[in-house]
Design a protein around this motif. Structure first.
Motif, mmCIF file in Angstrom:
data_model
loop_
_atom_site.group_PDB
_atom_site.id
_atom_site.type_symbol
_atom_site.label_atom_id
_atom_site.label_comp_id
_atom_site.label_asym_id
_atom_site.label_seq_id
_atom_site.Cartn_x
_atom_site.Cartn_y
_atom_site.Cartn_z
ATOM 1 N N ASP A 51 -29.194 -4.403 3.779
ATOM 2 C CA ASP A 51 -29.714 -2.872 3.878
ATOM 3 C C ASP A 51 -29.801 -2.325 2.481
ATOM 4 N N THR A 52 -30.849 -1.621 2.255
ATOM 5 C CA THR A 52 -31.199 -1.320 1.038
ATOM 6 C C THR A 52 -30.968 0.066 0.756
ATOM 7 N N ALA A 53 -30.031 0.893 1.503
ATOM 8 C CA ALA A 53 -30.090 2.448 1.330
ATOM 9 C C ALA A 53 -29.724 3.052 0.151
ATOM 10 N N GLY A 54 -28.680 2.149 -0.527
ATOM 11 C CA GLY A 54 -28.202 2.666 -1.981
ATOM 12 C C GLY A 54 -29.329 2.310 -2.998
ATOM 13 N N THR A 55 -29.978 1.222 -3.221
ATOM 14 C CA THR A 55 -31.004 1.101 -4.106
ATOM 15 C C THR A 55 -32.196 1.990 -3.418
ATOM 16 N N GLU A 56 -32.687 2.106 -2.279
ATOM 17 C CA GLU A 56 -33.826 3.036 -1.921
ATOM 18 C C GLU A 56 -33.464 4.724 -2.576
ATOM 19 N N ALA A 57 -32.090 4.948 -2.356
ATOM 20 C CA ALA A 57 -31.713 6.535 -2.762
ATOM 21 C C ALA A 57 -31.808 6.688 -4.253
ATOM 22 N N LYS A 58 -31.514 5.345 -5.177
ATOM 23 C CA LYS A 58 -31.778 5.734 -6.261
ATOM 24 C C LYS A 58 -33.143 5.658 -6.865
ATOM 25 N N MET A 59 -33.895 4.786 -5.996
ATOM 26 C CA MET A 59 -35.598 4.662 -6.353
ATOM 27 C C MET A 59 -36.184 6.132 -6.084
#
Length: 311
Positions: free
Chosen positions: A190-198
């Motif tokens: 799950d990349t939700a955290g990284t996606e949010a930063k990006m």
């Protein structure tokens, strides 16, 4: 993490347009023609801006930077596409893929900032004509251009760094170059955290500049409507209209690609949208800015030895 190391060794497979083999020959011809026109048009703008003293103005200084950006941007993706179609070799090493991802993000982010600077230049020319030469001092122009490049590089470093820290499970990229939204689909977890930063980083580099540009053009439109001379109003709208057309093409396609949720991103649609902003827009920019421009036509005739001006 083993899968990530495997992809590191293997590199990636760029699917490109191999899903539509009947399109590949036509696509190769059109892309080659558009790329040649992009190289010619943007190189001509840069050369004329250097050779003709009448074009030693802030507008053409920034336009030269835009042309150079477009040359670099299209060259970072198009040769790879042409090789993939012609040689049927769809592989790309991990290092080259990351370098391409970084360069595309850096150049795109820089262009986003440069378009704001160009809008500010037009605002100063139309709304503050008596103070224009004082405001757009050569040192300020250089500082604004350098700031655009630095902002683009920093944004790309942040996003590329976040992307490289993610473990990847697959190595098949359904695209013709290494682009962020497609890269995110290769993640193992799950990349939700990284996606949010990006997403925050992309919103800052796209939404904030677009808002500033719209604000500056609202002031410009108000000032132009106050101009009593019809010819003066037409000239102001012509110059600013060309810039707005470039802005709408650039931000429309990039916001569609980079600011929609990763779950709703269509890889097939994304490929064709990417063709637009990596090939079509860089080819059209020189035409949009200079097609009806007497200064550029005069500079071209002068260089070709047919007179000193366009009259």
């Amino acid at each position: 993490m083993g899968s990530f190391n495997a992809s590191l060794g293997k590199g990636f497979i760029l699917v490109g347009f191999s899903d539509w083999p009947q399109l590949e020959l036509i696509l190769f011809i059109y892309v080659l023609i558009f790329y040649s026109l992009t190289l010619f048009g943007n190189t001509t703008i840069i050369a004329l801006s250097q050779l003709d003293i009448r074009l030693h103005t802030p507008m053409y200084f920034f336009l030269s930077h835009l042309s150079f950006l477009d040359l670099c941007y299209t060259t970072s993706t198009v040769p790879q596409l042409l090789i993939n179609i012609a040689a049927q070799d769809h592989t790309i090493t991990y290092g080259r893929c990351v370098a391409q991802l970084f360069s595309v993000l850096a150049l795109g982010s820089t262009e986003s900032m440069l378009l704001v600077v160009m809008a500010f230049d037009r605002y100063a020319a139309v709304c503050r004509p008596l103070h224009y030469t004082t405001i757009m001092h050569p040192l300020l122009c250089q500082a604004l251009a350098i700031s655009s490049w630095v902002a683009g590089l920093v944004n790309s470093l942040i996003q590329t760094g976040l992307m490289m820290a993610m473990p990847l499970c697959r190595y098949r990229l359904n695209h013709f170059f290494c682009e962020m939204p497609v890269f995110l689909k290769l993640a193992c977890k799950d990349t939700a955290g990284t996606e949010a930063k990006m997403f925050v980083a992309r919103a800052i580099i796209l939404v904030f500049p677009a808002t500033l540009i719209l604000g500056s053009y609202a002031h410009i439109a108000r000032a132009v409507l106050k101009v009593k001379s019809t010819s003066g109003r037409r000239k102001a709208f012509g110059t600013c209209g060309s810039h707005l057309l470039v802005v709408s093409m650039f931000y429309g396609s990039t916001i569609y690609t980079y600011l929609q949720p990763n779950d709703s991103y269509s890889e097939n649609e994304g490929k064709f949208v990417a063709l637009f902003y990596t090939i079509v827009t860089p080819m059209l920019n020189p035409l949009i800015y200079t097609l009806r421009n007497k200064d550029v036509k005069g500079a071209l005739w002068k260089v070709l030895g047919r007179g000193t001006d366009s009259r």
